[in-house]
Write a protein that holds these residues in place. Sequence first.
Motif, PDB file in Angstrom:
ATOM      1  N   THR A  94      -6.968  -5.805 -13.167  1.00 52.76           N
ATOM      2  CA  THR A  94      -6.510  -4.588 -13.836  1.00 52.76           C
ATOM      3  C   THR A  94      -7.112  -4.567 -15.230  1.00 52.76           C
ATOM      4  OG1 THR A  94      -4.414  -4.629 -12.620  1.00 52.76           O
ATOM      5  CG2 THR A  94      -4.504  -3.261 -14.605  1.00 52.76           C
TER       6      THR A  94
ATOM      7  N   ASN B 281      -7.643  -2.361 -18.945  1.00 55.93           N
ATOM      8  CA  ASN B 281      -7.197  -1.255 -19.782  1.00 55.93           C
ATOM      9  C   ASN B 281      -7.701  -1.451 -21.210  1.00 55.93           C
ATOM     10  OD1 ASN B 281      -5.949   1.108 -20.565  1.00 55.93           O
ATOM     11  ND2 ASN B 281      -3.947   0.164 -20.881  1.00 55.93           N
TER      12      ASN B 281
ATOM     13  N   THR C  67     -10.728  -0.967  -5.299  1.00 55.94           N
ATOM     14  CA  THR C  67     -10.887  -0.883  -6.753  1.00 55.94           C
ATOM     15  C   THR C  67     -11.118   0.563  -7.179  1.00 55.94           C
ATOM     16  OG1 THR C  67     -11.864  -3.091  -6.838  1.00 55.94           O
ATOM     17  CG2 THR C  67     -12.260  -1.644  -8.725  1.00 55.94           C
TER      18      THR C  67
ATOM     19  N   LYS D 185     -11.994   2.530 -10.699  1.00 55.78           N
ATOM     20  CA  LYS D 185     -12.385   2.292 -12.092  1.00 55.78           C
ATOM     21  C   LYS D 185     -13.143   3.496 -12.624  1.00 55.78           C
ATOM     22  CE  LYS D 185     -16.445  -0.414 -10.612  1.00 55.78           C
ATOM     23  NZ  LYS D 185     -17.591   0.313 -11.153  1.00 55.78           N
TER      24      LYS D 185
ATOM     25  N   LYS E 233     -10.687   2.079 -17.938  1.00 57.06           N
ATOM     26  CA  LYS E 233      -9.536   1.668 -17.143  1.00 57.06           C
ATOM     27  C   LYS E 233      -9.969   1.415 -15.707  1.00 57.06           C
ATOM     28  CE  LYS E 233      -6.375   4.602 -19.836  1.00 57.06           C
ATOM     29  NZ  LYS E 233      -5.829   3.555 -20.681  1.00 57.06           N
TER      30      LYS E 233
ATOM     31  N   PHE F 242      -8.163  -0.452 -11.814  1.00 56.62           N
ATOM     32  CA  PHE F 242      -7.044  -1.158 -11.185  1.00 56.62           C
ATOM     33  C   PHE F 242      -7.328  -1.383  -9.707  1.00 56.62           C
ATOM     34  CE2 PHE F 242      -6.041   3.313 -10.509  1.00 56.62           C
ATOM     35  CZ  PHE F 242      -5.528   3.347  -9.220  1.00 56.62           C
TER      36      PHE F 242
ATOM     37  N   GLU G  91       3.314  -0.878  -5.541  1.00 54.16           N
ATOM     38  CA  GLU G  91       3.232  -1.901  -6.579  1.00 54.16           C
ATOM     39  C   GLU G  91       4.295  -2.955  -6.334  1.00 54.16           C
ATOM     40  OE1 GLU G  91       1.560  -2.658  -9.914  1.00 54.16           O
ATOM     41  OE2 GLU G  91       0.254  -2.017  -8.290  1.00 54.16           O
TER      42      GLU G  91
ATOM     43  N   ARG H 265       0.923  -1.107 -16.076  1.00 48.03           N
ATOM     44  CA  ARG H 265       0.009  -0.430 -15.161  1.00 48.03           C
ATOM     45  C   ARG H 265       0.300   1.059 -15.011  1.00 48.03           C
ATOM     46  NH1 ARG H 265      -2.645  -3.990 -11.620  1.00 48.03           N
ATOM     47  NH2 ARG H 265      -2.265  -2.736  -9.768  1.00 48.03           N
TER      48      ARG H 265
END
Length: 208
Positions: free
Chosen positions: A38, A40, A82, A84, A90, A92, A124, A134
């Motif tokens: 992840t 950020n 994935t 992105k 960012k 995740f 999640e 997240r």
Amino acid sequence: MSTVVSPVVEQRVILQVSWETYERLLAEYPDVAGPRFTYNEGMLEILVPSVPHEEPNRTLASLVEILTEEFGLDMRRLGSTTFKREELLKGFEPASAFYIAHAPAFRGREIDAAVDPPPDLILEVDISRSSLPRFPIFAAFGVPEVWRYDGTRVSIWRLETDQYVEAESSAALAPLTGLIATRFLEESRNLSSAEWFRRVREWARSRR
């Protein structure tokens, strides 16, 4: 650099790295069974899932698959694909993700997170509490719905404007509620898989 480790449940490591390093790590670990990343705005979390993490993830994913079938909805499994976007800095990899409303449009073709809509639903599992929040990342991508399991209960979150608000029921798979999802998850630990599948199907058919 700080490290958060839970040897029984999950192992998490937080690093400060560049976007280029993040992409290089993704290239080095293309296997979906490996660590999950992840990212950020310069902060990278590496998660190594364990059985207590993956078991509820797979159970909830099975719940989604059964309900879409019983409700006559199309669905595409994305797993921990994935997502992105460099312009956002960012990225995740969810526990599980699904296209439901958008499934027909993406049947049989590759997904480009830079231009395609985000998953309709993300699962999640956050038992040890992620050190890298997240939800703001999901919101930046525009993910409309997240189911979150915290080790105790399943909660359902819907994106409203630019933040998530806990909802009683799922928009993607109404009339499922967080309470019912939690009940099914708890029952899966004590029932045979055949009995669990039967109960979920019976519940879904009674709600059609």
